[in-house]
Design a protein around this motif. Structure first.
Motif, PDB file in Angstrom:
ATOM      1  N   TRP A 157      42.447  32.414  29.377  1.00 31.47           N
ATOM      2  CA  TRP A 157      43.474  32.786  30.353  1.00 31.47           C
ATOM      3  C   TRP A 157      44.841  32.181  30.016  1.00 31.47           C
ATOM      4  O   TRP A 157      45.804  32.371  30.751  1.00 31.47           O
ATOM      5  N   GLN A 158      44.969  31.458  28.946  1.00 32.18           N
ATOM      6  CA  GLN A 158      46.224  30.897  28.426  1.00 32.18           C
ATOM      7  C   GLN A 158      46.854  29.803  29.290  1.00 32.18           C
ATOM      8  O   GLN A 158      47.971  29.388  29.023  1.00 32.18           O
ATOM      9  N   LEU A 159      46.159  29.375  30.325  1.00 27.93           N
ATOM     10  CA  LEU A 159      46.633  28.263  31.151  1.00 27.93           C
ATOM     11  C   LEU A 159      45.485  27.278  31.313  1.00 27.93           C
ATOM     12  O   LEU A 159      44.310  27.668  31.276  1.00 27.93           O
ATOM     13  N   ALA A 160      45.824  26.026  31.523  1.00 34.47           N
ATOM     14  CA  ALA A 160      44.791  25.020  31.763  1.00 34.47           C
ATOM     15  C   ALA A 160      44.032  25.369  33.035  1.00 34.47           C
ATOM     16  O   ALA A 160      44.638  25.790  34.031  1.00 34.47           O
ATOM     17  N   GLU A 161      42.740  25.203  33.013  1.00 41.06           N
ATOM     18  CA  GLU A 161      41.915  25.524  34.184  1.00 41.06           C
ATOM     19  C   GLU A 161      42.388  24.771  35.427  1.00 41.06           C
ATOM     20  O   GLU A 161      42.376  25.304  36.532  1.00 41.06           O
ATOM     21  N   SER A 162      42.860  23.548  35.246  1.00 39.23           N
ATOM     22  CA  SER A 162      43.323  22.751  36.386  1.00 39.23           C
ATOM     23  C   SER A 162      44.585  23.324  37.035  1.00 39.23           C
ATOM     24  O   SER A 162      44.901  22.986  38.176  1.00 39.23           O
ATOM     25  N   SER A 163      45.303  24.199  36.337  1.00 39.29           N
ATOM     26  CA  SER A 163      46.521  24.780  36.905  1.00 39.29           C
ATOM     27  C   SER A 163      46.290  26.157  37.526  1.00 39.29           C
ATOM     28  O   SER A 163      47.218  26.749  38.076  1.00 39.29           O
ATOM     29  N   LEU A 164      45.062  26.659  37.468  1.00 43.48           N
ATOM     30  CA  LEU A 164      44.770  27.977  38.035  1.00 43.48           C
ATOM     31  C   LEU A 164      44.636  27.901  39.553  1.00 43.48           C
ATOM     32  O   LEU A 164      44.084  26.939  40.095  1.00 43.48           O
ATOM     33  N   ILE A 165      45.130  28.923  40.214  1.00 44.40           N
ATOM     34  CA  ILE A 165      45.034  29.051  41.666  1.00 44.40           C
ATOM     35  C   ILE A 165      44.181  30.289  41.926  1.00 44.40           C
ATOM     36  O   ILE A 165      44.618  31.423  41.681  1.00 44.40           O
ATOM     37  N   VAL A 166      42.952  30.056  42.397  1.00 41.30           N
ATOM     38  CA  VAL A 166      41.973  31.133  42.564  1.00 41.30           C
ATOM     39  C   VAL A 166      41.520  31.144  44.024  1.00 41.30           C
ATOM     40  O   VAL A 166      41.250  30.087  44.602  1.00 41.30           O
ATOM     41  N   SER A 167      41.423  32.322  44.611  1.00 43.07           N
ATOM     42  CA  SER A 167      40.994  32.418  46.013  1.00 43.07           C
ATOM     43  C   SER A 167      39.545  31.964  46.162  1.00 43.07           C
ATOM     44  O   SER A 167      38.754  32.008  45.220  1.00 43.07           O
ATOM     45  N   GLU A 168      39.219  31.540  47.368  1.00 39.95           N
ATOM     46  CA  GLU A 168      37.834  31.151  47.661  1.00 39.95           C
ATOM     47  C   GLU A 168      36.882  32.305  47.393  1.00 39.95           C
ATOM     48  O   GLU A 168      35.781  32.115  46.869  1.00 39.95           O
ATOM     49  N   LYS A 169      37.315  33.498  47.751  1.00 43.99           N
ATOM     50  CA  LYS A 169      36.491  34.693  47.534  1.00 43.99           C
ATOM     51  C   LYS A 169      36.201  34.885  46.044  1.00 43.99           C
ATOM     52  O   LYS A 169      35.061  35.163  45.656  1.00 43.99           O
ATOM     53  N   ASP A 170      37.221  34.732  45.199  1.00 41.14           N
ATOM     54  CA  ASP A 170      37.026  34.911  43.757  1.00 41.14           C
ATOM     55  C   ASP A 170      36.236  33.766  43.141  1.00 41.14           C
ATOM     56  O   ASP A 170      35.501  33.963  42.165  1.00 41.14           O
ATOM     57  N   LEU A 171      36.341  32.562  43.703  1.00 37.25           N
ATOM     58  CA  LEU A 171      35.548  31.435  43.204  1.00 37.25           C
ATOM     59  C   LEU A 171      34.060  31.617  43.490  1.00 37.25           C
ATOM     60  O   LEU A 171      33.223  31.020  42.820  1.00 37.25           O
ATOM     61  N   ALA A 172      33.731  32.438  44.469  1.00 36.39           N
ATOM     62  CA  ALA A 172      32.329  32.673  44.835  1.00 36.39           C
ATOM     63  C   ALA A 172      31.711  33.857  44.084  1.00 36.39           C
ATOM     64  O   ALA A 172      30.543  34.183  44.299  1.00 36.39           O
ATOM     65  N   LEU A 173      32.470  34.493  43.190  1.00 34.67           N
ATOM     66  CA  LEU A 173      31.939  35.654  42.458  1.00 34.67           C
ATOM     67  C   LEU A 173      30.829  35.219  41.503  1.00 34.67           C
ATOM     68  O   LEU A 173      30.847  34.114  40.982  1.00 34.67           O
ATOM     69  N   PRO A 174      29.864  36.117  41.248  1.00 34.30           N
ATOM     70  CA  PRO A 174      28.760  35.783  40.354  1.00 34.30           C
ATOM     71  C   PRO A 174      29.157  35.870  38.887  1.00 34.30           C
ATOM     72  O   PRO A 174      30.224  36.388  38.543  1.00 34.30           O
ATOM     73  N   THR A 175      28.255  35.400  38.043  1.00 34.33           N
ATOM     74  CA  THR A 175      28.435  35.585  36.592  1.00 34.33           C
ATOM     75  C   THR A 175      28.147  37.041  36.256  1.00 34.33           C
ATOM     76  O   THR A 175      27.586  37.796  37.074  1.00 34.33           O
ATOM     77  N   LEU A 176      28.501  37.444  35.043  1.00 34.00           N
ATOM     78  CA  LEU A 176      28.214  38.795  34.584  1.00 34.00           C
ATOM     79  C   LEU A 176      26.713  39.063  34.672  1.00 34.00           C
ATOM     80  O   LEU A 176      26.284  40.121  35.131  1.00 34.00           O
ATOM     81  N   GLU A 177      25.921  38.108  34.261  1.00 34.54           N
ATOM     82  CA  GLU A 177      24.468  38.269  34.259  1.00 34.54           C
ATOM     83  C   GLU A 177      23.922  38.527  35.661  1.00 34.54           C
ATOM     84  O   GLU A 177      22.975  39.310  35.843  1.00 34.54           O
ATOM     85  N   ALA A 178      24.516  37.912  36.677  1.00 34.29           N
ATOM     86  CA  ALA A 178      24.026  38.057  38.059  1.00 34.29           C
ATOM     87  C   ALA A 178      24.735  39.167  38.837  1.00 34.29           C
ATOM     88  O   ALA A 178      24.329  39.472  39.960  1.00 34.29           O
ATOM     89  N   ALA A 179      25.782  39.743  38.270  1.00 30.45           N
ATOM     90  CA  ALA A 179      26.580  40.741  39.004  1.00 30.45           C
ATOM     91  C   ALA A 179      25.803  42.043  39.207  1.00 30.45           C
ATOM     92  O   ALA A 179      24.983  42.427  38.377  1.00 30.45           O
ATOM     93  N   LYS A 180      26.109  42.694  40.314  1.00 28.31           N
ATOM     94  CA  LYS A 180      25.537  44.016  40.593  1.00 28.31           C
ATOM     95  C   LYS A 180      26.482  45.058  40.014  1.00 28.31           C
ATOM     96  O   LYS A 180      27.565  45.278  40.529  1.00 28.31           O
ATOM     97  N   LEU A 181      26.050  45.651  38.917  1.00 32.02           N
ATOM     98  CA  LEU A 181      26.890  46.644  38.259  1.00 32.02           C
ATOM     99  C   LEU A 181      26.410  48.017  38.667  1.00 32.02           C
ATOM    100  O   LEU A 181      26.929  48.992  38.589  1.00 32.02           O
TER     101      LEU A 181
END
Length: 181
Positions: A157-181
């Motif tokens: 993502w070209q930025l340090a992970e500590s500088s990312l601002i992510v919504s609570e909703k997006d932080l709760a998203l599953p991994t690709l393996e667990a996602a419902k596609l």
């Protein structure tokens, strides 16, 4: 306008012809006939969305499933973002691969993301205004997502992970393996 193929089939970077002089600039940001011809699609956009975000805001990775799947044409009106599309199409030779494109107010590039892809972006400038067209209406029951730092995708993502601002909703998203596609 020109269309550049990405490594992901049916996903294109669109570059407009910009006419500049001492007064400023002019460009055609969208032409349905030209777009369909360049991308070999029959996409008809029905909804436009816009977001304003500050540096480090990461939105994604989002998609719509089933009959509510959406193709998107995205661009930056102000600022600079790293835009990411992930191929989620079952049976695709590029399944789980992604393309990342820097979209800016200066380069005026757009990214066409077909149905069957997840999409997200992170703001690299102090602020950004992000605009996108969708070829289908949003449907809450059909929304899906993948966590931005999925270990199988390894997106830079070209930025340090500590500088990312992510919504609570997006932080709760599953991994690709667990996602419902």
């Amino acid at each position: 306008m020109t269309a550049l193929e990405t490594k992901l089939q049916d996903c294109f970077i669109l570059e407009p012809k910009i006419f500049e002089d001492h007064r400023g600039y002019f460009f055609e940001s969208f032409n349905q006939n030209q777009f369909n011809s360049l991308t070999n699609t029959n996409a008809r956009f029905v909804q436009d969305n816009e977001s304003f975000s500050t540096k480090g805001v990461l939105r994604g990775l989002h998609y719509q499933t089933g009959e509510h799947a959406q193709a998107k044409l995205v661009r930056v009106i102000q600022g600079r973002v790293l835009d990411v599309a992930v191929d989620l199409r079952a049976g695709s030779p590029t399944f789980s691969q992604y393309v990342a494109v820097e979209l800016t107010e200066t380069n005026k590039k757009q990214l066409f993301i077909p149905r069957g892809f997840a999409h997200g972006f992170v703001v690299l400038s102090d602020t950004a205004i992000f605009s996108y067209k969708c070829d289908n209406f949003y449907n809450k029951e059909s929304e899906g997502g993948i966590i931005y730092n999925d270990p199988t995708l390894c997106i830079d993502w070209q930025l340090a992970e500590s500088s990312l601002i992510v919504s609570e909703k997006d932080l709760a998203l599953p991994t690709l393996e667990a996602a419902k596609l």
